[in-house]
Motif scaffolding. Structure first.
Motif, PDB file in Angstrom:
ATOM      1  N   GLY A   1       0.850  -0.975   0.088  1.00 32.28           N
ATOM      2  CA  GLY A   1       0.125   0.069   0.025  1.00 32.28           C
ATOM      3  C   GLY A   1       0.921   1.111  -0.050  1.00 32.28           C
ATOM      4  N   ALA A   2       2.023   1.189  -0.359  1.00 32.76           N
ATOM      5  CA  ALA A   2       3.040   2.186  -0.314  1.00 32.76           C
ATOM      6  C   ALA A   2       2.730   3.246  -1.475  1.00 32.76           C
ATOM      7  CB  ALA A   2       4.735   1.730  -0.512  1.00 32.76           C
ATOM      8  N   GLU A   3       2.805   4.505  -1.185  1.00 33.35           N
ATOM      9  CA  GLU A   3       2.585   5.567  -2.253  1.00 33.35           C
ATOM     10  C   GLU A   3       3.825   5.675  -3.466  1.00 33.35           C
ATOM     11  OE1 GLU A   3       2.617   9.193   0.030  1.00 33.35           O
ATOM     12  OE2 GLU A   3       0.477   8.898   0.377  1.00 33.35           O
ATOM     13  N   LEU A   4       4.951   5.197  -2.701  1.00 34.67           N
ATOM     14  CA  LEU A   4       6.357   5.187  -3.470  1.00 34.67           C
ATOM     15  C   LEU A   4       7.227   4.045  -2.981  1.00 34.67           C
ATOM     16  CD1 LEU A   4       8.744   6.993  -2.352  1.00 34.67           C
ATOM     17  CD2 LEU A   4       7.215   8.785  -2.485  1.00 34.67           C
ATOM     18  N   VAL A   5       8.275   3.944  -4.002  1.00 32.75           N
ATOM     19  CA  VAL A   5       9.253   3.018  -3.309  1.00 32.75           C
ATOM     20  C   VAL A   5      10.508   3.526  -3.419  1.00 32.75           C
ATOM     21  CG1 VAL A   5      10.551   1.030  -3.681  1.00 32.75           C
ATOM     22  CG2 VAL A   5       7.775   1.041  -3.847  1.00 32.75           C
ATOM     23  N   TYR A   6      11.241   4.137  -2.497  1.00 37.79           N
ATOM     24  CA  TYR A   6      12.512   4.401  -2.492  1.00 37.79           C
ATOM     25  C   TYR A   6      13.542   3.524  -3.052  1.00 37.79           C
ATOM     26  CZ  TYR A   6      11.110   8.625   0.428  1.00 37.79           C
ATOM     27  OH  TYR A   6      10.685   9.697   1.146  1.00 37.79           O
ATOM     28  N   VAL A   7      14.463   3.850  -3.941  1.00 38.91           N
ATOM     29  CA  VAL A   7      15.363   3.136  -4.483  1.00 38.91           C
ATOM     30  C   VAL A   7      16.571   3.721  -4.402  1.00 38.91           C
ATOM     31  CG1 VAL A   7      16.347   1.928  -6.413  1.00 38.91           C
ATOM     32  CG2 VAL A   7      13.721   2.099  -6.492  1.00 38.91           C
ATOM     33  N   CYS A   8      17.719   3.062  -3.521  1.00 31.52           N
ATOM     34  CA  CYS A   8      18.771   3.835  -3.196  1.00 31.52           C
ATOM     35  C   CYS A   8      19.999   2.818  -3.367  1.00 31.52           C
ATOM     36  CB  CYS A   8      18.858   4.138  -1.521  1.00 31.52           C
ATOM     37  SG  CYS A   8      17.665   5.046  -1.047  1.00 31.52           S
ATOM     38  N   VAL A   9      21.026   3.123  -3.854  1.00 30.33           N
ATOM     39  CA  VAL A   9      22.353   2.578  -4.040  1.00 30.33           C
ATOM     40  C   VAL A   9      23.320   3.185  -3.281  1.00 30.33           C
ATOM     41  CG1 VAL A   9      24.035   1.607  -5.856  1.00 30.33           C
ATOM     42  CG2 VAL A   9      21.772   1.746  -6.471  1.00 30.33           C
TER      43      VAL A   9
ATOM     44  N   LEU B   1      15.526  -1.203  -1.702  1.00 31.66           N
ATOM     45  CA  LEU B   1      14.320  -0.759  -2.074  1.00 31.66           C
ATOM     46  C   LEU B   1      13.390  -0.700  -0.781  1.00 31.66           C
ATOM     47  CD1 LEU B   1      13.517  -3.558  -4.813  1.00 31.66           C
ATOM     48  CD2 LEU B   1      14.279  -1.273  -5.170  1.00 31.66           C
ATOM     49  N   ALA B   2      12.842   0.371  -0.726  1.00 33.69           N
ATOM     50  CA  ALA B   2      12.041   0.821   0.531  1.00 33.69           C
ATOM     51  C   ALA B   2      10.832   1.546   0.300  1.00 33.69           C
ATOM     52  CB  ALA B   2      12.992   1.873   1.479  1.00 33.69           C
ATOM     53  N   PRO B   3       9.687   0.500   0.326  1.00 33.12           N
ATOM     54  CA  PRO B   3       8.223   1.130   0.157  1.00 33.12           C
ATOM     55  C   PRO B   3       7.758   2.040   1.259  1.00 33.12           C
ATOM     56  CG  PRO B   3       8.133  -1.348  -0.099  1.00 33.12           C
ATOM     57  CD  PRO B   3       9.622  -0.983   0.528  1.00 33.12           C
ATOM     58  N   HIS B   4       7.483   3.077   0.909  1.00 31.94           N
ATOM     59  CA  HIS B   4       7.061   4.395   1.701  1.00 31.94           C
ATOM     60  C   HIS B   4       5.529   4.528   2.024  1.00 31.94           C
ATOM     61  CE1 HIS B   4       7.102   7.911   3.798  1.00 31.94           C
ATOM     62  NE2 HIS B   4       6.738   8.929   2.817  1.00 31.94           N
ATOM     63  N   ARG B   5       5.077   4.696   3.064  1.00 32.43           N
ATOM     64  CA  ARG B   5       3.476   5.014   3.379  1.00 32.43           C
ATOM     65  C   ARG B   5       3.497   6.147   4.185  1.00 32.43           C
ATOM     66  NH1 ARG B   5       0.848   0.156   5.745  1.00 32.43           N
ATOM     67  NH2 ARG B   5       2.545   0.123   7.019  1.00 32.43           N
ATOM     68  N   PRO B   6       2.580   6.864   4.330  1.00 32.96           N
ATOM     69  CA  PRO B   6       2.154   8.090   5.073  1.00 32.96           C
ATOM     70  C   PRO B   6       2.516   7.481   6.612  1.00 32.96           C
ATOM     71  CG  PRO B   6       0.557   8.048   3.511  1.00 32.96           C
ATOM     72  CD  PRO B   6       1.253   6.562   3.497  1.00 32.96           C
ATOM     73  N   LEU B   7       3.331   8.421   7.357  1.00 32.99           N
ATOM     74  CA  LEU B   7       3.686   8.336   8.717  1.00 32.99           C
ATOM     75  C   LEU B   7       4.165   7.037   8.973  1.00 32.99           C
ATOM     76  CD1 LEU B   7       0.367   9.573  10.079  1.00 32.99           C
ATOM     77  CD2 LEU B   7       2.418  10.833   9.877  1.00 32.99           C
ATOM     78  N   ASP B   8       5.078   6.541   8.155  1.00 34.44           N
ATOM     79  CA  ASP B   8       5.905   5.124   8.302  1.00 34.44           C
ATOM     80  C   ASP B   8       7.229   5.789   8.849  1.00 34.44           C
ATOM     81  OD1 ASP B   8       7.587   5.474   6.255  1.00 34.44           O
ATOM     82  OD2 ASP B   8       6.728   3.942   5.071  1.00 34.44           O
ATOM     83  N   ALA B   9       8.260   4.681   8.951  1.00 28.98           N
ATOM     84  CA  ALA B   9       9.518   5.195   9.644  1.00 28.98           C
ATOM     85  C   ALA B   9      10.409   5.870   8.556  1.00 28.98           C
ATOM     86  CB  ALA B   9      10.320   3.792   9.799  1.00 28.98           C
TER      87      ALA B   9
END
Length: 146
Positions: free
Chosen positions: A84-92, A104-112
């Protein structure tokens, strides 16, 4: 294997799974997706990495480079759908493990996760392992139908 490959944790997926407390939920001939199952404050957090030992993104061969975009799009779409993430952060970052891997870090409102410096709130607690395992299995099913 070359000298760098001989001691590369990510070239040994079973050992990496144990040490990093993760599960491989999808792979093809070139890429592998493993998701953290214990100790993560983010549902669906994981690593996309080439099967072949590739130290840096500039070392991808033609087929790896050609498939990276479609593979990343497919995986991040599945992560968004399942979590249910709004976006997925992709970092290298690449300086701790000498094998290319995309965090890969899925991001939802008010998560960590927070944008910018730090990426995680300082008061963040790990998510219960059972929820991480359920999420990972759902992503696995989404990427491996049938």
């Amino acid at each position: 294997m070359g000298a760098d490959e001989d001691d590369c944790l990510l070239c040994e997926p079973d050992r990496a799974a144990t040490l990093l407390r993760r599960r491989t939920v999808w792979s093809d001939a070139l890429w592998r997706l493993s998701l953290i199952e214990e100790g993560s404050p983010v549902r669906g957090f994981g690593h996309l990495e080439p099967i072949r030992h590739v130290p840096f993104i500039t070392d991808l061969d033609g087929e790896e480079a050609a498939t990276l975009g479609p593979v990343l799009a497919r995986i991040t779409s599945a992560l968004k759908q399942v979590t249910g993430a709004e976006l997925v952060y992709v970092c290298v970052f690449g300086d701790r493990v000498p094998h290319l891997h995309f965090n890969l870090a899925p991001h939802r409102p008010l998560d960590a996760l927070v944008g910018g410096h730090g990426l995680m709130r300082p008061d963040t607690k790990p998510i219960e392992s059972a929820l991480l395992v359920r999420t990972n299995r759902a992503v696995q099913a989404a990427l491996n139908p049938g």
